[in-house]
Write a protein that holds these residues in place. Structure first.
Motif, PDB file in Angstrom:
ATOM      1  N   ILE A  16       0.839  -1.199   0.000  1.00  0.00           N
ATOM      2  CA  ILE A  16       0.000   0.000   0.000  1.00  0.00           C
ATOM      3  C   ILE A  16       0.873   1.246   0.000  1.00  0.00           C
ATOM      4  O   ILE A  16       0.602   2.204  -0.734  1.00  0.00           O
ATOM      5  CB  ILE A  16      -0.959   0.003   1.203  1.00  0.00           C
ATOM      6  N   SER A  17       1.921   1.247   0.784  1.00  0.00           N
ATOM      7  CA  SER A  17       2.842   2.392   0.823  1.00  0.00           C
ATOM      8  C   SER A  17       3.453   2.636  -0.550  1.00  0.00           C
ATOM      9  O   SER A  17       3.558   3.781  -1.004  1.00  0.00           O
ATOM     10  CB  SER A  17       3.950   2.160   1.852  1.00  0.00           C
ATOM     11  N   SER A  18       3.855   1.572  -1.208  1.00  0.00           N
ATOM     12  CA  SER A  18       4.433   1.677  -2.543  1.00  0.00           C
ATOM     13  C   SER A  18       3.427   2.257  -3.531  1.00  0.00           C
ATOM     14  O   SER A  18       3.757   3.146  -4.325  1.00  0.00           O
ATOM     15  CB  SER A  18       4.892   0.295  -3.001  1.00  0.00           C
ATOM     16  N   PHE A  19       2.200   1.777  -3.488  1.00  0.00           N
ATOM     17  CA  PHE A  19       1.157   2.257  -4.395  1.00  0.00           C
ATOM     18  C   PHE A  19       0.858   3.735  -4.157  1.00  0.00           C
ATOM     19  O   PHE A  19       0.754   4.514  -5.111  1.00  0.00           O
ATOM     20  CB  PHE A  19      -0.112   1.418  -4.212  1.00  0.00           C
ATOM     21  N   ILE A  20       0.743   4.113  -2.903  1.00  0.00           N
ATOM     22  CA  ILE A  20       0.443   5.517  -2.578  1.00  0.00           C
ATOM     23  C   ILE A  20       1.575   6.425  -3.040  1.00  0.00           C
ATOM     24  O   ILE A  20       1.331   7.510  -3.574  1.00  0.00           O
ATOM     25  CB  ILE A  20       0.177   5.666  -1.070  1.00  0.00           C
ATOM     26  N   GLN A  21       2.801   5.987  -2.857  1.00  0.00           N
ATOM     27  CA  GLN A  21       3.947   6.794  -3.275  1.00  0.00           C
ATOM     28  C   GLN A  21       3.957   7.005  -4.788  1.00  0.00           C
ATOM     29  O   GLN A  21       4.256   8.089  -5.262  1.00  0.00           O
ATOM     30  CB  GLN A  21       5.241   6.119  -2.831  1.00  0.00           C
ATOM     31  N   LYS A  22       3.595   5.976  -5.552  1.00  0.00           N
ATOM     32  CA  LYS A  22       3.646   6.064  -7.009  1.00  0.00           C
ATOM     33  C   LYS A  22       2.420   6.758  -7.607  1.00  0.00           C
ATOM     34  O   LYS A  22       2.545   7.507  -8.570  1.00  0.00           O
ATOM     35  CB  LYS A  22       3.736   4.655  -7.616  1.00  0.00           C
ATOM     36  N   GLU A  23       1.242   6.504  -7.062  1.00  0.00           N
ATOM     37  CA  GLU A  23      -0.003   6.891  -7.723  1.00  0.00           C
ATOM     38  C   GLU A  23      -0.688   8.132  -7.155  1.00  0.00           C
ATOM     39  O   GLU A  23      -1.565   8.686  -7.804  1.00  0.00           O
ATOM     40  CB  GLU A  23      -0.986   5.721  -7.690  1.00  0.00           C
ATOM     41  N   PHE A  24      -0.354   8.545  -5.955  1.00  0.00           N
ATOM     42  CA  PHE A  24      -1.054   9.654  -5.322  1.00  0.00           C
ATOM     43  C   PHE A  24      -0.121  10.831  -5.106  1.00  0.00           C
ATOM     44  O   PHE A  24       1.071  10.658  -4.876  1.00  0.00           O
ATOM     45  CB  PHE A  24      -1.616   9.241  -3.958  1.00  0.00           C
ATOM     46  N   PHE A  26      -0.359  14.232  -2.658  1.00  0.00           N
ATOM     47  CA  PHE A  26      -1.082  14.985  -1.647  1.00  0.00           C
ATOM     48  C   PHE A  26      -0.381  16.326  -1.478  1.00  0.00           C
ATOM     49  O   PHE A  26       0.780  16.371  -1.080  1.00  0.00           O
ATOM     50  CB  PHE A  26      -1.112  14.224  -0.319  1.00  0.00           C
ATOM     51  N   LYS A  27      -1.084  17.385  -1.790  1.00  0.00           N
ATOM     52  CA  LYS A  27      -0.495  18.721  -1.750  1.00  0.00           C
ATOM     53  C   LYS A  27      -0.221  19.140  -0.304  1.00  0.00           C
ATOM     54  O   LYS A  27      -1.111  19.102   0.538  1.00  0.00           O
ATOM     55  CB  LYS A  27      -1.442  19.720  -2.415  1.00  0.00           C
ATOM     56  N   ASN A  28       1.007  19.516  -0.038  1.00  0.00           N
ATOM     57  CA  ASN A  28       1.448  20.019   1.268  1.00  0.00           C
ATOM     58  C   ASN A  28       1.195  19.036   2.411  1.00  0.00           C
ATOM     59  O   ASN A  28       0.918  19.454   3.529  1.00  0.00           O
ATOM     60  CB  ASN A  28       0.778  21.359   1.585  1.00  0.00           C
ATOM     61  N   ALA A  29       1.255  17.750   2.131  1.00  0.00           N
ATOM     62  CA  ALA A  29       1.031  16.753   3.184  1.00  0.00           C
ATOM     63  C   ALA A  29       1.970  15.571   2.999  1.00  0.00           C
ATOM     64  O   ALA A  29       2.268  15.174   1.878  1.00  0.00           O
ATOM     65  CB  ALA A  29      -0.415  16.275   3.160  1.00  0.00           C
ATOM     66  N   LEU A  30       2.414  15.044   4.106  1.00  0.00           N
ATOM     67  CA  LEU A  30       3.216  13.822   4.110  1.00  0.00           C
ATOM     68  C   LEU A  30       2.310  12.710   4.632  1.00  0.00           C
ATOM     69  O   LEU A  30       1.861  12.751   5.785  1.00  0.00           O
ATOM     70  CB  LEU A  30       4.442  13.971   5.005  1.00  0.00           C
ATOM     71  N   VAL A  31       2.011  11.752   3.776  1.00  0.00           N
ATOM     72  CA  VAL A  31       1.094  10.672   4.122  1.00  0.00           C
ATOM     73  C   VAL A  31       1.883   9.378   4.240  1.00  0.00           C
ATOM     74  O   VAL A  31       2.631   9.018   3.329  1.00  0.00           O
ATOM     75  CB  VAL A  31      -0.010  10.531   3.051  1.00  0.00           C
ATOM     76  N   THR A  32       1.726   8.713   5.375  1.00  0.00           N
ATOM     77  CA  THR A  32       2.401   7.434   5.586  1.00  0.00           C
ATOM     78  C   THR A  32       1.408   6.406   6.109  1.00  0.00           C
ATOM     79  O   THR A  32       0.452   6.747   6.804  1.00  0.00           O
ATOM     80  CB  THR A  32       3.569   7.554   6.588  1.00  0.00           C
ATOM     81  N   MET A  56      -6.421  15.476   7.333  1.00  0.00           N
ATOM     82  CA  MET A  56      -6.627  14.034   7.474  1.00  0.00           C
ATOM     83  C   MET A  56      -7.906  13.587   6.763  1.00  0.00           C
ATOM     84  O   MET A  56      -7.913  12.556   6.082  1.00  0.00           O
ATOM     85  CB  MET A  56      -6.696  13.660   8.956  1.00  0.00           C
ATOM     86  N   THR A  57      -8.960  14.361   6.884  1.00  0.00           N
ATOM     87  CA  THR A  57     -10.250  13.971   6.297  1.00  0.00           C
ATOM     88  C   THR A  57     -10.163  13.842   4.785  1.00  0.00           C
ATOM     89  O   THR A  57     -10.643  12.867   4.203  1.00  0.00           O
ATOM     90  CB  THR A  57     -11.336  14.998   6.673  1.00  0.00           C
ATOM     91  N   SER A  58      -9.543  14.812   4.141  1.00  0.00           N
ATOM     92  CA  SER A  58      -9.453  14.761   2.672  1.00  0.00           C
ATOM     93  C   SER A  58      -8.560  13.608   2.211  1.00  0.00           C
ATOM     94  O   SER A  58      -8.845  12.967   1.192  1.00  0.00           O
ATOM     95  CB  SER A  58      -8.947  16.090   2.114  1.00  0.00           C
ATOM     96  N   VAL A  59      -7.512  13.323   2.947  1.00  0.00           N
ATOM     97  CA  VAL A  59      -6.630  12.201   2.606  1.00  0.00           C
ATOM     98  C   VAL A  59      -7.389  10.879   2.725  1.00  0.00           C
ATOM     99  O   VAL A  59      -7.330  10.037   1.825  1.00  0.00           O
ATOM    100  CB  VAL A  59      -5.367  12.197   3.493  1.00  0.00           C
ATOM    101  N   LEU A  60      -8.121  10.690   3.817  1.00  0.00           N
ATOM    102  CA  LEU A  60      -8.873   9.453   4.012  1.00  0.00           C
ATOM    103  C   LEU A  60      -9.961   9.292   2.950  1.00  0.00           C
ATOM    104  O   LEU A  60     -10.201   8.187   2.464  1.00  0.00           O
ATOM    105  CB  LEU A  60      -9.477   9.406   5.413  1.00  0.00           C
ATOM    106  N   GLU A  61     -10.615  10.391   2.584  1.00  0.00           N
ATOM    107  CA  GLU A  61     -11.634  10.327   1.528  1.00  0.00           C
ATOM    108  C   GLU A  61     -11.018   9.915   0.195  1.00  0.00           C
ATOM    109  O   GLU A  61     -11.572   9.081  -0.523  1.00  0.00           O
ATOM    110  CB  GLU A  61     -12.331  11.679   1.383  1.00  0.00           C
ATOM    111  N   LYS A  62      -9.875  10.502  -0.116  1.00  0.00           N
ATOM    112  CA  LYS A  62      -9.202  10.188  -1.380  1.00  0.00           C
ATOM    113  C   LYS A  62      -8.787   8.711  -1.421  1.00  0.00           C
ATOM    114  O   LYS A  62      -8.969   8.036  -2.439  1.00  0.00           O
ATOM    115  CB  LYS A  62      -7.990  11.100  -1.558  1.00  0.00           C
TER     116      LYS A  62
END
Length: 120
Positions: A16-24, A26-32, A56-62
């Motif tokens: 999942i981490s690999s997929f998020i790093q390649k495909e998403f 997130f503006k001005n956010a570090l998502v792990t 957090m809410t917009s990241v979880l929705e995305k």
């Protein structure tokens, strides 16, 4: 928790981490992805997400909207009988840790009782 389930959790977390790093992006956010907890029957999985500097809410929705794509990616990259249905949850462990440290600092500043002499 069994050793096999621990390995599956680590594998899915990595994918999942690999997929998020390649495909998403997130503006001005570090998502792990901080943790993954798959049920014993491998049907469902909680994915704990940490967000620094963003909403957090917009990241979880995305992530929830793209859940199907993430599950397909996991299915292609792993050799599991069934791909777990993912549920994205906020990880607040960092915030709780900061709160605990602040409480410990407050306790350290409280007055203490005088030490008693052992001779008495």
């Amino acid at each position: 928790m069994s050793q096999r389930l621990d390995k599956i959790n680590a594998l899915i977390k990595r994918e999942i981490s690999s997929f998020i790093q390649k495909e998403f992006e997130f503006k001005n956010a570090l998502v792990t992805i901080s943790d993954v907890e798959i049920t014993d029957d491998l049907r469902e999985g909680k994915v704990f997400v940490s967000v620094l500097g963003g909403n957090m809410t917009s990241v979880l929705e995305k992530l929830s909207k793209q859940k199907g794509a993430i599950q397909r990616f996991i299915n292609k990259r792993t050799n599991l009988r069934c791909t777990p249905i993912l549920i994205f949850r906020p990880d607040t462990s960092a915030e709780r840790g900061v709160g605990i440290v602040n409480l410990l600092d407050e306790v350290a500043q409280l007055p203490t009782a005088p030490e008693e002499d052992e001779a008495n």
